[in-house]
Design a protein around this motif. Structure first.
Motif, short mmCIF file in Angstrom:
data_model
loop_
_atom_site.label_atom_id
_atom_site.label_comp_id
_atom_site.label_asym_id
_atom_site.label_seq_id
_atom_site.Cartn_x
_atom_site.Cartn_y
_atom_site.Cartn_z
N GLN A 83 -3.89 2.75 -3.03
CA GLN A 83 -3.19 3.11 -4.26
C GLN A 83 -4.05 3.99 -5.16
O GLN A 83 -3.59 4.99 -5.71
N THR A 84 -5.32 3.61 -5.32
CA THR A 84 -6.21 4.36 -6.21
C THR A 84 -6.45 5.77 -5.68
O THR A 84 -6.40 6.75 -6.43
N ARG A 107 -4.56 7.52 -3.67
CA ARG A 107 -3.35 8.33 -3.74
C ARG A 107 -3.15 8.88 -5.16
O ARG A 107 -2.77 10.03 -5.34
N MET A 139 1.54 1.13 -9.54
CA MET A 139 0.29 0.59 -9.02
C MET A 139 -0.04 -0.78 -9.61
O MET A 139 -0.47 -1.69 -8.89
N SER A 175 3.76 1.67 -1.54
CA SER A 175 4.56 1.83 -2.76
C SER A 175 4.15 3.08 -3.52
O SER A 175 3.01 3.19 -3.96
N GLY A 219 0.81 -1.22 0.00
CA GLY A 219 0.00 0.00 0.00
C GLY A 219 0.84 1.26 0.00
O GLY A 219 0.42 2.30 -0.50
N VAL A 230 2.10 -3.54 -8.12
CA VAL A 230 1.81 -3.67 -6.69
C VAL A 230 0.51 -4.43 -6.48
O VAL A 230 0.41 -5.33 -5.64
N SER A 253 -1.74 8.94 2.03
CA SER A 253 -1.49 9.90 0.95
C SER A 253 -0.86 11.18 1.51
O SER A 253 0.08 11.74 0.91
#
Length: 362
Positions: free
Chosen positions: A150-151, A153, A129, A125, A123, A132, A273
């Motif tokens: 991830q999304t 961020r 994306m 990284s 998470g 990961v 984030s």
């Protein structure tokens, strides 16, 4: 004898892919950053939470990982490789920034939200994306949490950074349409990419390399493109289909999630984030102050967002695409190798799962 899928088996898969495609297309049409992957994830996740029998078979997920690897390897070009050697001080600071961002964000997710170390690492990284998320699927990490973090961020960085730059007068420019792959891609080169990437994926899979299918395909494609031996890229519809399939794989993992769990994920996404942006901003200030680069170029180059999205922003804001591309490639290399090594070590520890929460622990 090969067992063909029955109609009962095929219908849920077809429904899942249609839902993913509808969500990805809708998000793309309204201009959401990384719309294909975020839209397909959200659409399939919503269907899963509503009780629909969403499912993606293992063989199709594996095909998706190989295709995503081919796409990722194509971003390595002779120009971006040369750019890494052109700005050694800036790239060195980017490397330090990337590692500090990963450590800080991993610690935040681990201790503030109780994530297990492997899921927290994935998470945290900054960028990369696709691989990961693929690693989260392969290592059975907390895919729901990793995908949401991830999304979100990507959304925060992609929307917030250009707005911040415009507010301070560093960059301006309307969003442009990014051209797709050239229609003249050689079929011979495409076949070469497919064969080399597939063989590398198979070899790394047999050797049990972490994320072997994706990383093998990515390595094969990167070598061919980075040496300038091939210039062809996968047709846009193939790449888009692979991204939609990846979103379906992720979204299908949201089945049986509770509202409280989702709220925790959103909190983790916003908090991580903020941590990632704070660390990156510190290094942006250092580079902009001591090195002769435009603050806007540095901000996009160091932003902890998806590599392809940052390149789109560089073009949309009329920034230096070679500088941004070289730094995004350098960060991608750092993240790829550090996450691969760390994830393999953490996966071997085999931390226990908490029921219904993937690889999260208390």
């Amino acid at each position: 004898m090969l067992d063909l899928p029955t109609r009962q088996d095929a219908l849920p898969v077809a429904e899942t892919l249609l839902i993913a495609a509808a969500g990805g297309i809708a998000f793309t049409l309204v201009g959401v950053p990384a719309g294909l992957v975020s839209g397909s994830v959200l659409a399939v996740a919503t269907a899963a939470l509503a009780g629909r029998p969403v499912r993606v078979p293992l063989w199709l997920a594996r095909v998706c990982f190989v295709l995503i690897g081919m796409l990722l390897g194509a971003v390595v070009t002779p120009e971006t490789l040369a750019g890494i050697a052109t700005w050694p001080a800036s790239v060195a600071l980017l490397t330090v920034s990337t590692l500090c961002t990963m450590v800080a964000t991993t610690c935040y997710l681990r201790f503030a939200h109780g994530w297990d170390p492997l899921s927290a690492l994935l998470g945290a990284s900054p960028g990369a994306m696709a691989q990961v998320v693929a690693l989260a699927a392969e290592f059975d990490a907390d895919m729901r949490g990793v995908a949401i973090v991830q999304t979100m961020r990507v959304l925060v960085v992609t929307i917030g950074v250009p707005g911040g730059l415009a507010l301070f007068g560093f960059a301006a420019g309307g969003v442009i349409v990014v051209p797709g792959p050239a229609g003249g891609s050689s079929l011979v080169e495409l076949a070469m990419i497919a064969i080399v990437s597939s063989l590398m994926a198979f070899a790394m899979g047999r050797l049990r390399v972490p994320g072997g299918l994706l990383f093998g395909a990515m390595a094969g494609s990167a070598v061919l493109h980075g040496t300038g031996y091939v210039h062809a890229v996968l047709p846009w519809w193939v790449g888009s289909s692979a991204v939609v399939m990846l979103g379906a794989v992720v979204g299908s993992r949201f089945a049986n999630a509770t509202p409280r769990m989702l709220l925790d994920y959103v909190g983790a996404a916003l908090g991580s984030s903020a941590v990632a942006i704070a660390v990156a901003s510190f290094f942006v200030l250092i580079v902009a102050h001591f090195l002769p680069f435009r603050p806007a170029d540095v901000a996009i180059a160091f932003a902890p967002g998806a590599q392809d999205t940052m390149m789109v922003l560089a073009l949309a804001l009329h920034l230096d695409p070679v500088y941004v591309g070289a730094h995004q490639l350098a960060r991608w290399l750092v993240v790829t190798f550090s996450v691969a090594l760390s994830a393999r070590w953490l996966a071997r520890r085999g931390l226990p799962k908490r029921p219904g929460q993937g690889r999260r622990d208390g």
